[in-house]
Design a protein around this motif. Structure first.
Motif, PDB file in Angstrom:
ATOM      1  N   LYS A  73      -0.332  -3.973  11.575  1.00 21.06           N
ATOM      2  CA  LYS A  73       0.682  -3.164  10.893  1.00 21.06           C
ATOM      3  C   LYS A  73       0.056  -2.065  10.041  1.00 21.06           C
ATOM      4  O   LYS A  73       0.624  -1.009   9.874  1.00 21.06           O
ATOM      5  N   LEU A  74      -1.118  -2.338   9.492  1.00 19.97           N
ATOM      6  CA  LEU A  74      -1.774  -1.379   8.614  1.00 19.97           C
ATOM      7  C   LEU A  74      -2.740  -0.460   9.356  1.00 19.97           C
ATOM      8  O   LEU A  74      -3.377   0.387   8.740  1.00 19.97           O
ATOM      9  N   GLU A  75      -2.863  -0.606  10.658  1.00 21.69           N
ATOM     10  CA  GLU A  75      -3.846   0.145  11.437  1.00 21.69           C
ATOM     11  C   GLU A  75      -3.831   1.648  11.151  1.00 21.69           C
ATOM     12  O   GLU A  75      -4.896   2.237  10.941  1.00 21.69           O
ATOM     13  N   PRO A  76      -2.671   2.303  11.103  1.00 21.55           N
ATOM     14  CA  PRO A  76      -2.700   3.755  10.836  1.00 21.55           C
ATOM     15  C   PRO A  76      -3.283   4.100   9.463  1.00 21.55           C
ATOM     16  O   PRO A  76      -3.790   5.196   9.261  1.00 21.55           O
ATOM     17  N   LYS A  77      -3.232   3.180   8.530  1.00 23.22           N
ATOM     18  CA  LYS A  77      -3.705   3.447   7.170  1.00 23.22           C
ATOM     19  C   LYS A  77      -5.150   3.001   6.949  1.00 23.22           C
ATOM     20  O   LYS A  77      -5.654   3.078   5.840  1.00 23.22           O
ATOM     21  N   LEU A  78      -5.796   2.544   8.001  1.00 20.56           N
ATOM     22  CA  LEU A  78      -7.141   2.000   7.847  1.00 20.56           C
ATOM     23  C   LEU A  78      -8.231   3.058   7.934  1.00 20.56           C
ATOM     24  O   LEU A  78      -9.402   2.742   7.894  1.00 20.56           O
ATOM     25  N   GLY A  79      -7.859   4.299   8.017  1.00 21.88           N
ATOM     26  CA  GLY A  79      -8.835   5.378   8.121  1.00 21.88           C
ATOM     27  C   GLY A  79      -9.712   5.509   6.895  1.00 21.88           C
ATOM     28  O   GLY A  79     -10.780   6.109   6.953  1.00 21.88           O
TER      29      GLY A  79
END
Length: 110
Positions: A73-79
């Motif tokens: 769920k947090l993948e897009p924010k893991l940058g």
């Protein structure tokens, strides 16, 4: 010539089992499989959780599944993660994938 001895006379035979003597200090349970993974401040609670909720493996499995949901769920924010943090998540994903493969091989239900 055979040796004759009256009751309570003669050699004393005592079985010495070093395994039993070593483990009896850890508690009264002694069986085929006994696992004691350390000292717990509340062993009664730990035993109840194991008996009524689930084994350590089941508890770890549920935590792993929950973490995978959060990671996905947090993948897009893991940058913003560092290289080491990304590697830690990747290693966790690989481990979960290997666990899922083993479960599938054994036909395990979640």
């Amino acid at each position: 010539m055979p040796e004759f001895r009256l009751p309570l006379s003669g050699d004393v035979v005592q079985a010495i089992n070093p395994w039993f003597d070593m483990f009896k200090a850890f508690g009264s349970q002694f069986g085929l499989i006994n696992i004691n993974l350390g000292r717990s401040p509340a062993p009664e609670i730990e035993q109840d959780v194991l008996r009524e909720v689930g084994s350590y493996g089941r508890q770890l499995g549920r935590m792993g599944e929950a973490l995978m949901v959060l990671i996905d769920k947090l993948e897009p924010k893991l940058g913003d993660l560092t290289r080491d943090e990304r590697l830690a998540l990747d290693a966790f994903r690989v481990m979960q994938s290997e666990i899922d493969q083993i479960k599938a091989h054994h036909g395990s239900r979640k």
